[in-house]
Write an enzyme that holds these catalytic residues in place. Structure first.
Site, PDB file in Angstrom:
ATOM      1  N   SER A  25       0.824  -1.226   0.000  1.00 55.85           N
ATOM      2  CA  SER A  25       0.000   0.000   0.000  1.00 55.85           C
ATOM      3  C   SER A  25       0.848   1.260   0.000  1.00 55.85           C
ATOM      4  CB  SER A  25      -0.903   0.095   1.229  1.00 55.85           C
ATOM      5  OG  SER A  25      -1.358  -1.136   1.634  1.00 55.85           O
ATOM      6  N   SER A  54       2.542   0.834   6.531  1.00 54.70           N
ATOM      7  CA  SER A  54       3.382   1.297   5.419  1.00 54.70           C
ATOM      8  C   SER A  54       3.118   2.773   5.084  1.00 54.70           C
ATOM      9  CB  SER A  54       3.218   0.413   4.180  1.00 54.70           C
ATOM     10  OG  SER A  54       2.009   0.657   3.531  1.00 54.70           O
ATOM     11  N   TRP A  55       1.876   3.236   5.245  1.00 58.03           N
ATOM     12  CA  TRP A  55       1.609   4.677   5.007  1.00 58.03           C
ATOM     13  C   TRP A  55       2.347   5.501   6.067  1.00 58.03           C
ATOM     14  CZ3 TRP A  55      -3.784   6.516   2.921  1.00 58.03           C
ATOM     15  CH2 TRP A  55      -4.045   5.866   1.708  1.00 58.03           C
ATOM     16  N   ASP A  81      -5.149   2.333  14.704  1.00 52.60           N
ATOM     17  CA  ASP A  81      -5.720   1.109  14.105  1.00 52.60           C
ATOM     18  C   ASP A  81      -6.294   0.228  15.213  1.00 52.60           C
ATOM     19  OD1 ASP A  81      -5.288  -0.282  11.097  1.00 52.60           O
ATOM     20  OD2 ASP A  81      -5.849  -1.671  12.686  1.00 52.60           O
ATOM     21  N   ASP A  97     -10.504   2.160  17.946  1.00 48.11           N
ATOM     22  CA  ASP A  97     -11.512   2.021  16.892  1.00 48.11           C
ATOM     23  C   ASP A  97     -11.882   3.426  16.406  1.00 48.11           C
ATOM     24  OD1 ASP A  97     -13.783   1.643  15.387  1.00 48.11           O
ATOM     25  OD2 ASP A  97     -14.757   0.315  16.844  1.00 48.11           O
ATOM     26  N   ASP A 122      -6.884   4.619   5.181  1.00 52.66           N
ATOM     27  CA  ASP A 122      -6.817   3.518   4.200  1.00 52.66           C
ATOM     28  C   ASP A 122      -7.668   2.370   4.736  1.00 52.66           C
ATOM     29  OD1 ASP A 122      -5.925   2.112   1.974  1.00 52.66           O
ATOM     30  OD2 ASP A 122      -4.095   1.415   2.949  1.00 52.66           O
ATOM     31  N   LYS A 162      -9.554   5.944   1.317  1.00 58.28           N
ATOM     32  CA  LYS A 162      -9.864   4.862   0.366  1.00 58.28           C
ATOM     33  C   LYS A 162     -11.379   4.731   0.239  1.00 58.28           C
ATOM     34  CE  LYS A 162      -8.785   0.486   1.486  1.00 58.28           C
ATOM     35  NZ  LYS A 162      -7.620  -0.394   1.538  1.00 58.28           N
TER      36      LYS A 162
HETATM   37  N1  SAM Z   1      -2.522   1.860   5.222  1.00 58.58           N
HETATM   38  C1  SAM Z   1      -2.124   0.636   5.872  1.00 58.58           C
HETATM   39  C2  SAM Z   1      -0.673   0.388   5.522  1.00 58.58           C
HETATM   40  O1  SAM Z   1      -0.178   1.034   4.608  1.00 58.58           O
HETATM   41  O2  SAM Z   1      -0.039  -0.433   6.154  1.00 58.58           O
HETATM   42  C3  SAM Z   1      -2.995  -0.533   5.474  1.00 58.58           C
HETATM   43  C4  SAM Z   1      -4.380  -0.439   6.032  1.00 58.58           C
HETATM   44  S1  SAM Z   1      -5.274  -1.942   5.897  1.00 58.58           S
HETATM   45  C5  SAM Z   1      -5.653  -2.002   4.210  1.00 58.58           C
HETATM   46  C6  SAM Z   1      -6.829  -1.552   6.613  1.00 58.58           C
HETATM   47  C7  SAM Z   1      -6.776  -1.394   8.119  1.00 58.58           C
HETATM   48  O3  SAM Z   1      -8.027  -0.846   8.544  1.00 58.58           O
HETATM   49  C8  SAM Z   1      -6.624  -2.707   8.904  1.00 58.58           C
HETATM   50  O4  SAM Z   1      -5.399  -2.700   9.590  1.00 58.58           O
HETATM   51  C9  SAM Z   1      -7.795  -2.685   9.891  1.00 58.58           C
HETATM   52  O5  SAM Z   1      -7.452  -3.137  11.187  1.00 58.58           O
HETATM   53  C10 SAM Z   1      -8.146  -1.202   9.914  1.00 58.58           C
HETATM   54  N2  SAM Z   1      -9.495  -0.914  10.415  1.00 58.58           N
HETATM   55  C11 SAM Z   1     -10.669  -1.413   9.959  1.00 58.58           C
HETATM   56  N3  SAM Z   1     -11.693  -0.934  10.700  1.00 58.58           N
HETATM   57  C12 SAM Z   1     -11.160  -0.095  11.630  1.00 58.58           C
HETATM   58  C13 SAM Z   1     -11.692   0.697  12.682  1.00 58.58           C
HETATM   59  N4  SAM Z   1     -12.995   0.725  12.925  1.00 58.58           N
HETATM   60  N5  SAM Z   1     -10.849   1.430  13.451  1.00 58.58           N
HETATM   61  C14 SAM Z   1      -9.505   1.392  13.223  1.00 58.58           C
HETATM   62  N6  SAM Z   1      -8.937   0.658  12.245  1.00 58.58           N
HETATM   63  C15 SAM Z   1      -9.745  -0.082  11.457  1.00 58.58           C
END
Ligand code: SAM
Length: 303
Positions: A25, A54-55, A81, A97, A122, A162
Site C-alpha cells: 500500500s 506502510s503509510w 488502528d 476504533d 486507508d 480509500k
Molecule cells: N494503510 C495501511 C498500511 O499502509 O499499512 C494498510 C491499512 S489496511 C488495508 C486496513 C486497516 O483498517 C486494517 O489494519 C484494519 O485493522 C483497519 N481498520 C478497519 N476498521 C477499523 C476501525 N474501525 N478502526 C480502526 N482501524 C480499522
C-alpha cells in the site's frame, strides 16, 4: 501460491519488501503524493486505519527527511488502528476504533490542541462476502474517518481516504463538496485495475461558517452534519416530468504514470535466482495465531 510466484505476479509486493515497507500500500500513497504533492510542508498528520504501517512509514520518511531540522520537534504523526502496530520511528501509534468517539479525544490530546494539516484513511473492514453489508460497513468507516477529520483538520488541510466506487458514491462526492474546495477521485497505478478501490483526495478544507463539528456518542451522522448543507438522499413520489437530481461527479485522475509497474501484470523478468523475501514485519495479531496456539496445546484435532 508460493512466495516467489507472488513476487513475480505482483511486483509492488516484491518492491515493498525490497525497500523495507511493511505493505505494498505504501506505493499508493507515494503515487498519490507524487500527483498532488499534498505532503509538501506538512507538520501534523493523522493516519487512520494505519496497520501494519506502510503509510506511516512513508509519512515518517517524508516529514523527517532532514534528520537535523530544528522544525522536527514541531512535527507529529499519529497512527490509529484496531490492530496493535510495531513501532515506527517518529510515529505515535494508538490502538483504537476510529468509529468510537473516545478515539477523537485521544488523538486531540496527542496533538495538544493543535490541528492537523493532513488526515488519511486507508481503512477496510473485514469482508463478509455479503456485498450490501460490506459496502455499508465500508461507508460507515469512511463517514467515521470524515467525522474525525472535520474535528481534527485545519482549514485548508487535505483529507485522503480509500473508497470503493459503488452505487452510492455520487452521494459521498456531493457531501464532500460541501466541506472541501476540490474533491478528486484518484486511482494510483499500484491499486489493481480489477479492484473497485480508489482514493478520494479532498483538498482545501473549508467547513461552512458557524458550523461546529463535534463528536458525541449519541449523535447520528445526520445530526453531526446538520447545518452544514449536507442533505440525505430523498425518494420523491413524483414520476411525472422525471426531474432527476443533478449528479455530483468527481474529477477522476489516474496517477502513477504508465512507466510505473502495472499492478495486474505478472513480471517474468524477476530473476529466478533472486530469493523470495520474508515479510518486512510479520502481522501482530494474525487470525491464525489462535489456531497455532490450540495446535501447540494439542487441542486442535481433526474430527
Ligand atoms: N494503510 C495501511 C498500511 O499502509 O499499512 C494498510 C491499512 S489496511 C488495508 C486496513 C486497516 O483498517 C486494517 O489494519 C484494519 O485493522 C483497519 N481498520 C478497519 N476498521 C477499523 C476501525 N474501525 N478502526 C480502526 N482501524 C480499522
Amino acid at each position: 501460491m508460493g512466495k516467489s510466484s507472488k513476487d513475480k505476479r505482483d511486483l509492488y509486493y516484491r518492491k515493498a519488501k525490497e525497500l523495507g515497507y511493511r505493505a505494498r500500500s505504501a506505493f499508493k500513497l507515494l503515487q498519490l503524493d507524487k500527483e498532488f504533492q499534498f505532503l509538501d510542508g506538512v507538520t501534523r498528520v493523522v493516519d487512520l486505519c494505519a496497520a501494519p504501517g506502510s503509510w506511516s512509514q512513508v509519512l515518517s520518511k517524508r516529514l523527517f527527511e532532514d534528520a537535523d531540522s530544528v522544525e522536527n520537534s514541531e512535527k507529529k504523526i499519529v497512527a490509529v488502528d484496531l490492530q496493535p502496530m510495531f513501532p515506527i520511528d517518529n510515529v505515535t501509534t494508538l490502538q483504537a476504533d476510529i468509529t468510537h468517539p473516545k478515539t477523537l479525544n485521544k488523538i486531540m490530546e496527542l496533538f495538544e490542541g493543535q490541528k492537523a494539516d493532513f488526515v488519511c484513511s486507508d481503512g477496510a473492514p473485514d469482508v463478509t462476502g455479503l456485498h450490501d453489508l460490506d459496502e455499508y460497513v465500508q461507508q460507515q468507516l469512511i463517514l467515521s474517518a470524515l467525522q474525525l477529520t472535520t474535528c481534527l483538520l485545519r482549514e485548508g488541510g487535505v483529507f485522503v481516504a480509500k473508497i470503493f466506487r459503488g452505487r452510492d458514491i455520487d452521494m459521498l462526492y456531493s457531501q464532500l463538496g460541501f466541506l472541501f474546495e476540490r474533491v478528486v477521485c484518484a486511482k494510483p497505478r499500484s491499486s489493481r485495475g480489477t479492484s473497485l478501490e480508489s482514493f478520494i483526495v479532498c483538498i482545501g478544507y473549508k467547513p461552512p461558517k458557524h458550523w461546529v463539528p463535534k463528536l458525541d456518542v449519541n449523535t447520528s451522522v445526520e445530526t453531526f452534519f446538520e447545518g452544514c448543507g449536507i442533505g440525505r438522499l430523498s425518494l420523491e413520489d413524483k414520476l411525472a416530468g422525471y426531474s432527476e437530481e443533478p449528479r455530483s461527479i468527481a474529477e477522476f485522475i489516474s496517477c502513477g504514470g504508465l512507466d510505473s509497474f502495472d499492478s495486474d501484470a505478472t513480471y517474468h523478468d524477476v530473476p529466478s535466482n533472486k530469493p523470495a523475501l520474508d515479510p518486512v514485519q510479520p502481522p501482530t495479531n494474525p487470525p491464525y495465531k489462535r489456531a497455532l496456539e490450540l495446535k501447540r496445546q494439542g487441542k486442535l484435532a481433526r474430527t
